[in-house]
Design a protein around this motif. Sequence first.
Motif, PDB file in Angstrom:
ATOM      1  N   ARG A 107       0.841  -1.192   0.000  1.00  0.00           N
ATOM      2  CA  ARG A 107       0.000   0.000   0.000  1.00  0.00           C
ATOM      3  C   ARG A 107       0.876   1.242   0.000  1.00  0.00           C
ATOM      4  O   ARG A 107       2.034   1.196   0.411  1.00  0.00           O
ATOM      5  N   VAL A 108       0.327   2.353  -0.460  1.00  0.00           N
ATOM      6  CA  VAL A 108       0.988   3.636  -0.287  1.00  0.00           C
ATOM      7  C   VAL A 108       0.780   4.023   1.168  1.00  0.00           C
ATOM      8  O   VAL A 108      -0.333   4.325   1.581  1.00  0.00           O
ATOM      9  N   ARG A 109       1.839   3.985   1.930  1.00  0.00           N
ATOM     10  CA  ARG A 109       1.728   4.192   3.371  1.00  0.00           C
ATOM     11  C   ARG A 109       2.178   5.588   3.762  1.00  0.00           C
ATOM     12  O   ARG A 109       3.200   6.084   3.287  1.00  0.00           O
ATOM     13  N   LYS A 110       1.428   6.212   4.663  1.00  0.00           N
ATOM     14  CA  LYS A 110       1.712   7.573   5.083  1.00  0.00           C
ATOM     15  C   LYS A 110       2.979   7.654   5.929  1.00  0.00           C
ATOM     16  O   LYS A 110       3.780   8.571   5.789  1.00  0.00           O
ATOM     17  N   ASN A 111       3.190   6.693   6.804  1.00  0.00           N
ATOM     18  CA  ASN A 111       4.316   6.747   7.729  1.00  0.00           C
ATOM     19  C   ASN A 111       5.231   5.543   7.599  1.00  0.00           C
ATOM     20  O   ASN A 111       5.695   4.979   8.585  1.00  0.00           O
ATOM     21  N   SER A 112       5.513   5.145   6.367  1.00  0.00           N
ATOM     22  CA  SER A 112       6.323   3.948   6.147  1.00  0.00           C
ATOM     23  C   SER A 112       7.814   4.207   6.226  1.00  0.00           C
ATOM     24  O   SER A 112       8.604   3.294   6.334  1.00  0.00           O
ATOM     25  N   GLY A 113       8.218   5.501   6.157  1.00  0.00           N
ATOM     26  CA  GLY A 113       9.638   5.825   6.120  1.00  0.00           C
ATOM     27  C   GLY A 113      10.163   5.915   4.706  1.00  0.00           C
ATOM     28  O   GLY A 113      11.258   6.407   4.466  1.00  0.00           O
ATOM     29  N   ALA A 114       9.384   5.438   3.733  1.00  0.00           N
ATOM     30  CA  ALA A 114       9.781   5.539   2.334  1.00  0.00           C
ATOM     31  C   ALA A 114       9.564   6.966   1.848  1.00  0.00           C
ATOM     32  O   ALA A 114       8.685   7.679   2.330  1.00  0.00           O
ATOM     33  N   LEU A 115      10.362   7.382   0.880  1.00  0.00           N
ATOM     34  CA  LEU A 115      10.238   8.717   0.327  1.00  0.00           C
ATOM     35  C   LEU A 115       9.216   8.693  -0.792  1.00  0.00           C
ATOM     36  O   LEU A 115       9.539   8.457  -1.942  1.00  0.00           O
ATOM     37  N   LEU A 116       7.988   8.957  -0.435  1.00  0.00           N
ATOM     38  CA  LEU A 116       6.902   8.917  -1.401  1.00  0.00           C
ATOM     39  C   LEU A 116       6.754  10.265  -2.103  1.00  0.00           C
ATOM     40  O   LEU A 116       7.121  11.298  -1.558  1.00  0.00           O
ATOM     41  N   PRO A 117       6.206  10.257  -3.315  1.00  0.00           N
ATOM     42  CA  PRO A 117       6.060  11.518  -4.056  1.00  0.00           C
ATOM     43  C   PRO A 117       5.307  12.598  -3.305  1.00  0.00           C
ATOM     44  O   PRO A 117       5.624  13.767  -3.425  1.00  0.00           O
ATOM     45  N   ARG A 118       4.298  12.226  -2.546  1.00  0.00           N
ATOM     46  CA  ARG A 118       3.529  13.261  -1.858  1.00  0.00           C
ATOM     47  C   ARG A 118       4.338  13.974  -0.785  1.00  0.00           C
ATOM     48  O   ARG A 118       3.991  15.073  -0.357  1.00  0.00           O
ATOM     49  N   ASP A 119       5.443  13.353  -0.313  1.00  0.00           N
ATOM     50  CA  ASP A 119       6.271  13.991   0.702  1.00  0.00           C
ATOM     51  C   ASP A 119       6.827  15.318   0.209  1.00  0.00           C
ATOM     52  O   ASP A 119       6.987  16.253   0.990  1.00  0.00           O
ATOM     53  N   ILE A 120       7.149  15.391  -1.073  1.00  0.00           N
ATOM     54  CA  ILE A 120       7.715  16.621  -1.602  1.00  0.00           C
ATOM     55  C   ILE A 120       6.689  17.735  -1.613  1.00  0.00           C
ATOM     56  O   ILE A 120       7.018  18.908  -1.603  1.00  0.00           O
ATOM     57  N   LEU A 121       5.406  17.366  -1.608  1.00  0.00           N
ATOM     58  CA  LEU A 121       4.344  18.353  -1.622  1.00  0.00           C
ATOM     59  C   LEU A 121       3.998  18.875  -0.235  1.00  0.00           C
ATOM     60  O   LEU A 121       3.625  20.027  -0.078  1.00  0.00           O
ATOM     61  N   PHE A 122       4.136  18.023   0.785  1.00  0.00           N
ATOM     62  CA  PHE A 122       3.672  18.406   2.099  1.00  0.00           C
ATOM     63  C   PHE A 122       4.770  18.512   3.166  1.00  0.00           C
ATOM     64  O   PHE A 122       4.786  19.442   3.950  1.00  0.00           O
ATOM     65  N   LYS A 123       5.709  17.565   3.170  1.00  0.00           N
ATOM     66  CA  LYS A 123       6.744  17.566   4.202  1.00  0.00           C
ATOM     67  C   LYS A 123       7.944  18.431   3.831  1.00  0.00           C
ATOM     68  O   LYS A 123       8.433  19.204   4.627  1.00  0.00           O
ATOM     69  N   PHE A 124       8.423  18.256   2.606  1.00  0.00           N
ATOM     70  CA  PHE A 124       9.679  18.873   2.209  1.00  0.00           C
ATOM     71  C   PHE A 124       9.671  20.392   2.312  1.00  0.00           C
ATOM     72  O   PHE A 124      10.631  20.983   2.822  1.00  0.00           O
ATOM     73  N   PRO A 125       8.629  21.088   1.848  1.00  0.00           N
ATOM     74  CA  PRO A 125       8.626  22.549   1.948  1.00  0.00           C
ATOM     75  C   PRO A 125       8.691  23.060   3.380  1.00  0.00           C
ATOM     76  O   PRO A 125       9.107  24.192   3.614  1.00  0.00           O
ATOM     77  N   LYS A 126       8.284  22.256   4.335  1.00  0.00           N
ATOM     78  CA  LYS A 126       8.288  22.672   5.730  1.00  0.00           C
ATOM     79  C   LYS A 126       9.620  22.411   6.420  1.00  0.00           C
ATOM     80  O   LYS A 126       9.878  22.932   7.494  1.00  0.00           O
ATOM     81  N   THR A 127      10.450  21.596   5.807  1.00  0.00           N
ATOM     82  CA  THR A 127      11.678  21.169   6.492  1.00  0.00           C
ATOM     83  C   THR A 127      12.964  21.621   5.809  1.00  0.00           C
ATOM     84  O   THR A 127      14.051  21.270   6.264  1.00  0.00           O
ATOM     85  N   HIS A 128      12.865  22.416   4.731  1.00  0.00           N
ATOM     86  CA  HIS A 128      14.066  22.835   4.005  1.00  0.00           C
ATOM     87  C   HIS A 128      14.026  24.321   3.639  1.00  0.00           C
ATOM     88  O   HIS A 128      12.964  24.893   3.418  1.00  0.00           O
ATOM     89  N   TYR A 129      15.222  24.912   3.599  1.00  0.00           N
ATOM     90  CA  TYR A 129      15.409  26.283   3.137  1.00  0.00           C
ATOM     91  C   TYR A 129      15.939  26.271   1.707  1.00  0.00           C
ATOM     92  O   TYR A 129      16.660  25.366   1.309  1.00  0.00           O
ATOM     93  N   ALA A 130      15.622  27.323   0.937  1.00  0.00           N
ATOM     94  CA  ALA A 130      16.120  27.436  -0.432  1.00  0.00           C
ATOM     95  C   ALA A 130      17.085  28.608  -0.557  1.00  0.00           C
ATOM     96  O   ALA A 130      16.863  29.678  -0.004  1.00  0.00           O
ATOM     97  N   THR A 131      18.176  28.398  -1.293  1.00  0.00           N
ATOM     98  CA  THR A 131      19.170  29.436  -1.551  1.00  0.00           C
ATOM     99  C   THR A 131      19.549  29.415  -3.021  1.00  0.00           C
ATOM    100  O   THR A 131      19.768  28.344  -3.593  1.00  0.00           O
TER     101      THR A 131
END
Length: 217
Positions: A107-131
């Motif tokens: 299944r596509v799991r929300k908390n599996s630890g795998a880097l799923l495509p949706r992570d870039i939409l929701f998690k990544f913008p909150k945890t990284h700075y851009a330069t």
Amino acid sequence: MMRKTFLAVLMVMALFYFVEAPRAQARNVKDIIKKVQKKYDDIKNFKASFEKIETFQLTGSQIVTSGKLFIKDGKKYRFETEDQLVISDGETVWTYNRLSNQLLIDRVRKNSGALLPRDILFKFPKTHYATLLGEDEMDGKKVYIVKLDSKEDAQGYFSSIKIWVQDDAWQIVKIEITDLNGNKSIFLLSQINTRATLSDDLFKFTATPDMDVVDMR
């Protein structure tokens, strides 16, 4: 192996979102981000060829892989290489290894630890700075180099990402990911089509009787 595959998919999904950093060059980054977001705002389907170059810090060895990637509606994807096929319809993930003839189903799991495509939409913008690192030239065209660094409290499988954005077209043509062990993956995109007509059949997989099926659902 599955995490590495999701990482490759994730690199392409990076083109759908950035986050602005509160630094001296933030205004320039902000302008680039806005233009890229405007470019991809209405994209439903995405198709591209790619070349992936992995460099391992410990041994210095490299692995080069080429293939195609298809994305539909932001959550369905198909990742094709000579040895592997990964397909998701947004709910189920099929990972087929052509060499071993083994099929993993999950299944596509929300908390599996795998880097799923949706992570870039929701998690990544909150945890990284851009330069904005600067400008370069690729295939005779100007590109902007944007680096995304993890915030101090961020957790994940990689420490930073560099993205090359083509001027005027505002498309991402190169992505470089550095993981927590210093290993680098470079993803070169070509034949980009953001108006592709993609059938739902591309995002379905049916096992054959001769396959070694491992169902983890």
